[in-house]
Motif scaffolding. Structure first.
Motif, PDB file in Angstrom:
ATOM      1  N   ASN A 110       2.398   3.066   1.464  1.00  0.00           N
ATOM      2  CA  ASN A 110       2.525   4.213   0.556  1.00  0.00           C
ATOM      3  C   ASN A 110       2.867   3.748  -0.857  1.00  0.00           C
ATOM      4  O   ASN A 110       2.401   4.335  -1.846  1.00  0.00           O
ATOM      5  N   ALA A 111       3.679   2.681  -0.959  1.00  0.00           N
ATOM      6  CA  ALA A 111       4.060   2.169  -2.270  1.00  0.00           C
ATOM      7  C   ALA A 111       2.972   1.290  -2.875  1.00  0.00           C
ATOM      8  O   ALA A 111       2.557   1.491  -4.025  1.00  0.00           O
ATOM      9  N   SER A 112       2.453   0.327  -2.093  1.00  0.00           N
ATOM     10  CA  SER A 112       1.509  -0.644  -2.647  1.00  0.00           C
ATOM     11  C   SER A 112       0.140  -0.050  -2.918  1.00  0.00           C
ATOM     12  O   SER A 112      -0.603  -0.554  -3.765  1.00  0.00           O
ATOM     13  N   ASN A 113      -0.213   1.032  -2.227  1.00  0.00           N
ATOM     14  CA  ASN A 113      -1.545   1.615  -2.388  1.00  0.00           C
ATOM     15  C   ASN A 113      -1.592   2.761  -3.385  1.00  0.00           C
ATOM     16  O   ASN A 113      -2.643   3.391  -3.552  1.00  0.00           O
ATOM     17  N   GLU A 144      -5.881  -3.470 -11.117  1.00  0.00           N
ATOM     18  CA  GLU A 144      -4.525  -3.076 -10.769  1.00  0.00           C
ATOM     19  C   GLU A 144      -3.689  -4.305 -10.440  1.00  0.00           C
ATOM     20  O   GLU A 144      -4.186  -5.286  -9.883  1.00  0.00           O
ATOM     21  N   ASP A 145      -2.432  -4.252 -10.810  1.00  0.00           N
ATOM     22  CA  ASP A 145      -1.434  -5.237 -10.402  1.00  0.00           C
ATOM     23  C   ASP A 145      -0.410  -4.493  -9.562  1.00  0.00           C
ATOM     24  O   ASP A 145       0.176  -3.506 -10.026  1.00  0.00           O
ATOM     25  N   SER A 146      -0.223  -4.919  -8.347  1.00  0.00           N
ATOM     26  CA  SER A 146       0.705  -4.220  -7.475  1.00  0.00           C
ATOM     27  C   SER A 146       1.355  -5.200  -6.519  1.00  0.00           C
ATOM     28  O   SER A 146       0.972  -6.368  -6.418  1.00  0.00           O
ATOM     29  N   ILE A 147       2.350  -4.704  -5.794  1.00  0.00           N
ATOM     30  CA  ILE A 147       3.043  -5.504  -4.795  1.00  0.00           C
ATOM     31  C   ILE A 147       2.313  -5.338  -3.473  1.00  0.00           C
ATOM     32  O   ILE A 147       2.099  -4.225  -3.001  1.00  0.00           O
ATOM     33  N   SER A 148       1.935  -6.444  -2.863  1.00  0.00           N
ATOM     34  CA  SER A 148       1.203  -6.405  -1.599  1.00  0.00           C
ATOM     35  C   SER A 148       2.139  -6.020  -0.461  1.00  0.00           C
ATOM     36  O   SER A 148       3.360  -5.929  -0.623  1.00  0.00           O
ATOM     37  N   VAL A 149       1.558  -5.828   0.732  1.00  0.00           N
ATOM     38  CA  VAL A 149       2.368  -5.519   1.912  1.00  0.00           C
ATOM     39  C   VAL A 149       3.256  -6.691   2.302  1.00  0.00           C
ATOM     40  O   VAL A 149       4.178  -6.534   3.110  1.00  0.00           O
TER      41      VAL A 149
END
Length: 216
Positions: free
Chosen positions: A26-29, A190-195
């Motif tokens: 929910n957060a990373s996507n 996008e730059d995000s935190i992976s699982v």
């Protein structure tokens, strides 16, 4: 979890580990979900099917786009269906069912829009899933798929276990072969935190297509 175990949880979250994975998703996507939802052309009263919503943490974003949406979430995981139902039980015209899109207990020629985010990787082979989507989509309906490109997916070991990846144009070709028209492809960075808790520099894809108006 090993990369292989995490891959299995991403496909079918279950148990305590599955709940944790779902929360991380929910957060990373969030960026890819937002871009995919934004690509939907919705009208009030439309019937929407989301394939693989997990616990549906971002559903309020979709419901806020237009009034009076009728939403069905279809997920492989019974645990995710229960979690989504508990989270959204107060929402009218929202329901969640457990099942596989290829064998889903859904009406034919019914949904005005069908959306799936980070799910197409698991449709192996792809053709039966697209055939089922066609069957359940109303004539003129829109399909909207959110995913990350092959290069982005190859950066972590977890995605080497059971994920079928795409560049974008190859997915457009598959949609055209399945009978869908007006295929479009949009890219976004996008730059995000992976699982796994790591920063990922990724390219997201949003693919849209339509079922012809004159097709049952």
């Amino acid at each position: 979890m090993t990369p292989e175990q995490l891959a299995a949880q991403l496909r079918h979250p279950h148990g305590e580990e599955g709940a944790e994975v779902a929360a991380n998703m929910n957060a990373s996507n969030q960026p890819i979900i937002a871009n995919t939802y934004a690509a939907l052309s919705l009208q009030g009263g439309d019937r929407v099917l989301e394939i693989g919503p997990g616990s549906a943490g971002h559903l309020p974003t979709l419901l806020a786009q237009v009034d009076d949406l009728d939403y069905t979430g279809l997920d492989l995981s019974e645990d995710m269906v229960k979690a989504a139902q508990a989270m959204h039980e107060s929402q009218p015209k929202v329901r969640f069912i457990q099942g596989d899109i290829v064998e889903a207990p859904l009406p034919d020629n019914y949904f005005h829009a069908i959306v799936a985010v980070n799910v197409v990787y698991f449709w192996q082979p792809l053709a039966p899933a697209l055939k089922a989507i066609w069957q359940h989509m109303a004539p003129g309906g829109q399909l909207c798929l959110g995913l990350r490109d092959r290069k982005s997916m190859s950066s972590l070991a977890v995605f080497q276990h059971g994920f079928l990846t795409y560049e974008g144009p190859d997915l457009l070709q598959a949609l055209e072969a399945a009978g869908f028209v007006q295929p479009e492809l949009k890219y976004f960075k996008e730059d995000s935190i992976s699982v796994l808790g790591e920063i990922m520099h990724k390219t997201g894809l949003v693919v849209t297509a339509h079922k012809p108006e004159d097709q049952p």
